[in-house]
Design a protein around this motif. Structure first.
Motif, PDB file in Angstrom:
ATOM      1  N   ILE A 126     -11.865   0.864   4.540  1.00 41.47           N
ATOM      2  CA  ILE A 126     -10.757   1.644   3.960  1.00 41.47           C
ATOM      3  C   ILE A 126      -9.437   1.257   4.624  1.00 41.47           C
ATOM      4  CG2 ILE A 126      -9.809   3.964   3.634  1.00 41.47           C
ATOM      5  CD1 ILE A 126     -12.757   4.974   3.570  1.00 41.47           C
ATOM      6  N   TYR A 127      -9.466   1.144   5.966  1.00 43.45           N
ATOM      7  CA  TYR A 127      -8.247   0.783   6.682  1.00 43.45           C
ATOM      8  C   TYR A 127      -7.788  -0.636   6.332  1.00 43.45           C
ATOM      9  CZ  TYR A 127      -8.274   4.910   9.781  1.00 43.45           C
ATOM     10  OH  TYR A 127      -8.194   6.184  10.290  1.00 43.45           O
ATOM     11  N   ILE A 128      -8.734  -1.563   6.169  1.00 36.91           N
ATOM     12  CA  ILE A 128      -8.367  -2.935   5.798  1.00 36.91           C
ATOM     13  C   ILE A 128      -7.725  -2.950   4.410  1.00 36.91           C
ATOM     14  CG2 ILE A 128      -9.310  -5.212   5.165  1.00 36.91           C
ATOM     15  CD1 ILE A 128     -11.372  -4.782   7.461  1.00 36.91           C
ATOM     16  N   ALA A 129      -8.312  -2.195   3.491  1.00 36.10           N
ATOM     17  CA  ALA A 129      -7.735  -2.113   2.142  1.00 36.10           C
ATOM     18  C   ALA A 129      -6.319  -1.549   2.199  1.00 36.10           C
ATOM     19  CB  ALA A 129      -8.615  -1.244   1.252  1.00 36.10           C
ATOM     20  N   ARG A 130      -6.128  -0.518   3.030  1.00 34.07           N
ATOM     21  CA  ARG A 130      -4.790   0.055   3.188  1.00 34.07           C
ATOM     22  C   ARG A 130      -3.816  -0.983   3.745  1.00 34.07           C
ATOM     23  NH1 ARG A 130      -3.874   4.285   0.112  1.00 34.07           N
ATOM     24  NH2 ARG A 130      -5.467   5.888   0.256  1.00 34.07           N
ATOM     25  N   ALA A 131      -4.288  -1.812   4.662  1.00 32.79           N
ATOM     26  CA  ALA A 131      -3.429  -2.862   5.220  1.00 32.79           C
ATOM     27  C   ALA A 131      -2.988  -3.823   4.129  1.00 32.79           C
ATOM     28  CB  ALA A 131      -4.166  -3.609   6.336  1.00 32.79           C
ATOM     29  N   TYR A 132      -3.932  -4.202   3.255  1.00 32.69           N
ATOM     30  CA  TYR A 132      -3.581  -5.085   2.134  1.00 32.69           C
ATOM     31  C   TYR A 132      -2.538  -4.429   1.228  1.00 32.69           C
ATOM     32  CZ  TYR A 132      -7.150  -8.747   2.782  1.00 32.69           C
ATOM     33  OH  TYR A 132      -7.881  -9.806   3.241  1.00 32.69           O
ATOM     34  N   MET A 133      -2.695  -3.124   0.992  1.00 34.00           N
ATOM     35  CA  MET A 133      -1.770  -2.433   0.084  1.00 34.00           C
ATOM     36  C   MET A 133      -0.420  -2.129   0.732  1.00 34.00           C
ATOM     37  SD  MET A 133      -4.079   0.241  -2.120  1.00 34.00           S
ATOM     38  CE  MET A 133      -5.213   0.834  -0.869  1.00 34.00           C
ATOM     39  N   ASN A 137       3.780  -7.671   1.567  1.00 41.76           N
ATOM     40  CA  ASN A 137       3.332  -8.562   0.489  1.00 41.76           C
ATOM     41  C   ASN A 137       1.987  -8.027  -0.029  1.00 41.76           C
ATOM     42  OD1 ASN A 137       5.437 -10.607   1.276  1.00 41.76           O
ATOM     43  ND2 ASN A 137       4.194 -10.627   3.127  1.00 41.76           N
ATOM     44  N   PRO A 138       2.015  -6.927  -0.796  1.00 44.09           N
ATOM     45  CA  PRO A 138       0.771  -6.250  -1.162  1.00 44.09           C
ATOM     46  C   PRO A 138      -0.184  -7.129  -1.958  1.00 44.09           C
ATOM     47  CG  PRO A 138       2.650  -5.323  -2.355  1.00 44.09           C
ATOM     48  CD  PRO A 138       3.204  -6.250  -1.343  1.00 44.09           C
ATOM     49  N   ASP A 139      -1.481  -6.956  -1.662  1.00 41.63           N
ATOM     50  CA  ASP A 139      -2.542  -7.724  -2.336  1.00 41.63           C
ATOM     51  C   ASP A 139      -3.572  -6.711  -2.835  1.00 41.63           C
ATOM     52  OD1 ASP A 139      -4.711  -9.249  -3.087  1.00 41.63           O
ATOM     53  OD2 ASP A 139      -4.582 -10.630  -1.396  1.00 41.63           O
ATOM     54  N   TYR A 140      -3.380  -6.248  -4.063  1.00 39.18           N
ATOM     55  CA  TYR A 140      -4.223  -5.171  -4.594  1.00 39.18           C
ATOM     56  C   TYR A 140      -5.627  -5.667  -4.949  1.00 39.18           C
ATOM     57  CZ  TYR A 140       0.198  -2.714  -4.682  1.00 39.18           C
ATOM     58  OH  TYR A 140       1.389  -2.140  -4.316  1.00 39.18           O
ATOM     59  N   GLY A 170      -1.547   0.367  -7.946  1.00 37.22           N
ATOM     60  CA  GLY A 170      -0.648  -0.717  -7.548  1.00 37.22           C
ATOM     61  C   GLY A 170      -0.755  -1.918  -8.460  1.00 37.22           C
ATOM     62  N   ALA A 171      -1.957  -2.137  -9.010  1.00 34.76           N
ATOM     63  CA  ALA A 171      -2.199  -3.269  -9.917  1.00 34.76           C
ATOM     64  C   ALA A 171      -1.943  -2.902 -11.373  1.00 34.76           C
ATOM     65  CB  ALA A 171      -3.626  -3.770  -9.743  1.00 34.76           C
ATOM     66  N   ASN A 172      -1.343  -1.720 -11.613  1.00 31.91           N
ATOM     67  CA  ASN A 172      -1.024  -1.241 -12.975  1.00 31.91           C
ATOM     68  C   ASN A 172      -2.262  -1.030 -13.842  1.00 31.91           C
ATOM     69  OD1 ASN A 172       1.840  -1.204 -12.638  1.00 31.91           O
ATOM     70  ND2 ASN A 172       1.824  -3.428 -12.796  1.00 31.91           N
ATOM     71  N   ASN A 173      -3.382  -0.720 -13.207  1.00 31.85           N
ATOM     72  CA  ASN A 173      -4.613  -0.399 -13.941  1.00 31.85           C
ATOM     73  C   ASN A 173      -4.727   1.125 -13.982  1.00 31.85           C
ATOM     74  OD1 ASN A 173      -7.200   0.065 -14.853  1.00 31.85           O
ATOM     75  ND2 ASN A 173      -8.156  -1.514 -13.595  1.00 31.85           N
ATOM     76  N   GLN A 174      -4.029   1.723 -14.947  1.00 29.16           N
ATOM     77  CA  GLN A 174      -3.877   3.180 -14.971  1.00 29.16           C
ATOM     78  C   GLN A 174      -5.202   3.902 -15.246  1.00 29.16           C
ATOM     79  OE1 GLN A 174      -0.764   4.051 -14.136  1.00 29.16           O
ATOM     80  NE2 GLN A 174      -0.217   1.905 -14.195  1.00 29.16           N
ATOM     81  N   ASN A 175      -6.019   3.332 -16.134  1.00 25.75           N
ATOM     82  CA  ASN A 175      -7.260   4.009 -16.511  1.00 25.75           C
ATOM     83  C   ASN A 175      -8.220   4.138 -15.335  1.00 25.75           C
ATOM     84  OD1 ASN A 175      -6.440   4.371 -19.147  1.00 25.75           O
ATOM     85  ND2 ASN A 175      -7.343   2.462 -19.860  1.00 25.75           N
TER      86      ASN A 175
END
Length: 555
Positions: A126-133, A137-140, A170-175
Motif C-alpha cells: 500500500i505504501y509503495i503504491a502511495r509512493a507511485y501516486m 511524476n505519478p505512475d498510476y 488518477g488514471a481517469n478510470n471513474q467506474n
C-alpha cells in the motif's frame, strides 16, 4: 519467576499497543489534514522510542507531502537505523528517487522494503503504491499493479481498496474508482475518506448537486471530519465557475466551507498557506492581502506568501507593494517561479504607468509586456487571463497596446480565447493604423493581421467580418486587387444569407463601404465597372455624396 515473565510480556504488549495507538492517532490526524498535530505526535513517539522505524517513515511522509524534502530525507535515513519496521523507510527514499525520475533506484529501494515481508503483510504494498501516486511524476499503472498484489493477499483490506480507488481515479478510470471506494467503505464504515471520494467523483463529473448531497452524508456521520468541508468548498467554487448565474451565492458557500475546514485543522502555517491558495482560487483578494500580511508578520513564513501578497496587492490597486513583493520572490534562487508571477509583475508595472485618464505610458507598457511575455513562455495558457485586460485597452482606444496583448492569445490555438483574441488582434492592428496621425501604415503588422484573419476563416469559416477587415487592411496597404476581392467575398457571403440580413442598417452601411471602394479601385481601369458599383451604392443610399460626385467625374 513465571509470573514476572508473564507480567513482563504483558507490559511489552501494553507498550506495543500504546505505541500502535499513538501511530494510529497520528495517522488519523494526517487523514484529517492536521499535519502539525501529527508531526508533534510522531516526534513524541520517536523521542520515547528512537528505534521506531514506522514513526520515522510516517513523519518523513508528512514532510514530503509539505515539500520539505530535506527533513523527509533525514527521517527516512533515521528510520533505517531503527530496529522496528525500518524497511518502510526504503519506500520513502524510493519516492524521492521517483521524484528525481530515477525509476531504477526507486524500484531497488522498493525491493529492499519488501524483501522480508511475511505472506500476510500488505502494508508495504500500500505504501509503495502511495509512493507511485504521490510522486511528482505519478505512475498510476504501477500503483494499480502493486495494489492488486495486496488485494490478492487481503481482498477486504479497506486501505488497499481506498488506495486502488485513488489509483483508478488518477488514471481517469471513474467506474473502477467508484467500485473501489464503495468497497472500501463497505469493508470499514469508519473510513470516511473512502465515502468522501464518492462525492469527489461526482464533483469531477460536474454533478454538483449530487456531490454536495454525498458530502453531506459524510458530515452526517462525523460533522468534525475536516477534509469534507474542503471538498464542499471546492465543489461550490467549481459550480460558481461553471454556472456564472450561481456565482455570488456559491462563491460565498465556498468561502464559508473553507473557513469551516480551517477551523478543524491546526491553523498551522501549512494550513494557512492552503487558505491563501484557496483565496487565490476564489479571487478573494481583499482577504488574501490581509492573510498574507498577517503571515509575513510571523517569524517563520512560507516564501510563497510574498507571491500571494503581490497578487492581492495588484488586484487591490497597491501596485508598489505588488511589484516589490513579486520581485523579491522571483529574485530568491530557492523559490520556484511560475509564469503567473511574471504575469502579475508585468500587469503591475503597466498599472503603475497608467494615468488617471487610463492612458498607459509606453515605456511602462513595454517593461510590463516583457514580463508578460516571460509568463507566456513559461505557461502558454496564461494568455487566457489576458483577454479582459486587452479588451480594456481596446475600449480606451489604445489599439497598439491592445494588439500587443491580443497577439499573445492569437498565437496559441489551444487557448479557449483563441478565436476571440485573434479577431481582437486583427481589428486592433487595423484601427492602430487607420487612426495614425503621422507616418505610413505599418505594413508588416498589417500583413500579420491579414494572415490572422485567414487563420480565423480556417477555424471559423462563417466569420464573414474577416473578409471585411481583410479588405480594409488591403485598402491601407493600397493593394486594390486584393481589396476588391475581399469586399466582393464579403458581399457574396452576406447576400447568401437572405433579405433579412441585407435589411439590417449595419449591413447596409458596410455594403455602401464595399461598393464605393470597389468602384474607386476600378475608376482608372474600368469606368463601366466603376459606374456599376457607384450605382449600387445609390440604390442603397440615393443621397450618398461620394458616389454622386464620383459618377459626375466619371461621366
Amino acid at each position: 519467576m513465571n509470573k514476572f515473565k508473564i507480567l513482563g510480556l504483558a507490559l511489552v504488549a501494553s507498550a506495543t499497543a500504546a505505541k500502535a495507538q499513538d501511530i494510529n492517532q497520528a495517522k488519523k490526524a494526517i487523514d484529517a489534514e492536521q499535519f502539525d498535530k501529527a508531526k508533534t505526535m510522531l516526534k513524541s513517539i520517536i523521542k520515547s522510542k528512537p528505534s521506531d522505524g514506522e514513526a520515522n517513515f510516517v513523519l518523513g511522509n508528512v514532510y514530503l507531502n509539505q515539500s520539505v524534502v530535506d527533513s523527509a530525507k533525514i527521517y527516512y535515513n533515521n528510520g533505517l537505523q531503527a530496529s522496528d519496521k525500518k524497511n518502510l523507510n526504503y519506500i520513502g527514499l524510493g519516492q524521492l528517487d521517483l521524484d528525481a525520475k530515477n525509476t531504477a533506484a526507486a524500484q531497488a529501494n522498493f525491493a529492499l522494503a519488501t524483501k522480508d515481508m511475511k505472506k500476510k503483510d500488505v502494508n508495504e504494498f500500500i505504501y509503495i503504491a502511495r509512493a507511485y501516486m504521490n510522486s511528482e511524476n505519478p505512475d498510476y499503472k504501477n500503483a494499480t499493479d502493486v495494489l492488486k498484489r495486496a488485494l490478492l493477499v487481503d481482498p477486504q483490506n479497506a486501505q488497499a481498496l481506498l488506495a486502488i480507488g485513488d489509483a483508478y481515479y488518477g488514471a481517469n478510470n471513474q467506474n473502477d474508482a467508484y467500485k473501489a471506494y464503495r468497497d472500501a467503505f463497505t469493508a470499514d464504515n469508519t473510513l470516511l475518506r473512502a465515502k468522501m471520494q464518492l462525492g469527489v467523483l461526482l464533483k469531477g463529473a460536474k454533478s454538483y448537486d449530487e456531490a454536495i448531497k454525498s458530502f453531506n452524508e459524510v458530515i452526517a456521520l462525523d460533522a468534525n471530519y475536516g477534509p469534507v468541508y474542503r471538498e464542499l468548498a471546492e465543489t461550490y467554487y467549481k459550480w460558481a465557475r461553471n454556472k456564472p448565474s450561481t456565482s455570488k451565492v456559491n462563491l460565498q458557500n465556498a468561502i464559508t466551507n473553507y473557513e469551516k475546514y480551517l477551523s478543524l485543522t491546526d491553523y498551522s502555517l501549512d494550513s494557512k498557506m492552503r487558505h491563501a491558495d484557496f483565496l487565490v482560487l476564489v479571487k478573494d483578494y481583499k482577504n488574501l492581502e490581509v492573510v498574507a500580511n498577517k503571515m509575513i508578520a510571523q517569524d517563520k513564513v512560507n516564501p510563497r506568501i510574498f507571491r500571494y501578497l503581490g497578487y492581492a496587492a495588484y488586484e487591490n490597486g497597491n501596485v508598489d507593494v505588488a511589484i516589490k513583493s513579486i520581485e523579491d520572490y522571483i529574485k530568491t534562487p530557492s523559490n520556484k517561479v511560475i509564469g503567473r508571477d511574471y504575469l502579475y509583475l508585468g500587469l503591475s508595472k503597466i498599472k503603475k504607468g497608467t494615468d488617471a485618464a487610463g492612458n498607459v505610458e509606453q515605456t511602462a507598457f513595454d517593461a510590463g509586456l516583457a514580463d508578460i511575455k516571460k509568463a507566456v513562455e513559461m505557461e502558454p495558457l496564461v494568455v487566457e487571463e489576458l483577454a479582459d485586460f486587452g479588451k480594456a485597452l481596446f475600449g480606451k482606444k489604445q489599439y497598439l497596446q491592445a494588439a500587443s496583448i491580443f497577439e499573445l492569445g492569437a498565437g496559441n490555438s489551444e487557448s479557449k480565447n483563441y478565436l476571440d483574441d485573434s479577431v481582437y488582434y486583427g481589428i486592433s492592428v487595423y484601427y492602430a493604423n487607420v487612426n495614425k496621425s503621422t507616418g505610413a501604415p505599418d505594413a508588416a503588422a498589417l500583413a500579420k493581421a491579414e494572415a490572422t484573419f485567414d487563420k480565423i476563416l480556417v477555424a471559423s469559416p462563417n466569420y464573414d467580418e474577416a473578409y471585411l477587415y481583410k479588405a480594409r487592411i488591403n485598402r491601407l496597404l493600397e493593394k486594390d486587387d486584393a481589396m476588391t476581392k475581399n469586399y466582393e467575398d464579403y458581399v457574396t457571403k452576406i447576400t447568401a444569407k437572405g433579405a433579412d440580413e441585407l435589411a439590417k442598417p449595419a449591413v447596409k452601411t458596410k455594403f455602401i463601404e464595399a461598393y464605393n471602394n470597389i468602384a474607386a479601385s476600378y475608376a482608372n481601369t474600368d469606368k463601366a465597372k466603376a459606374i456599376e458599383y457607384f450605382n449600387k451604392t445609390l440604390v442603397l443610399d440615393p443621397a450618398n455624396a461620394y458616389a454622386t460626385q464620383s459618377l459626375k467625374s466619371l461621366k
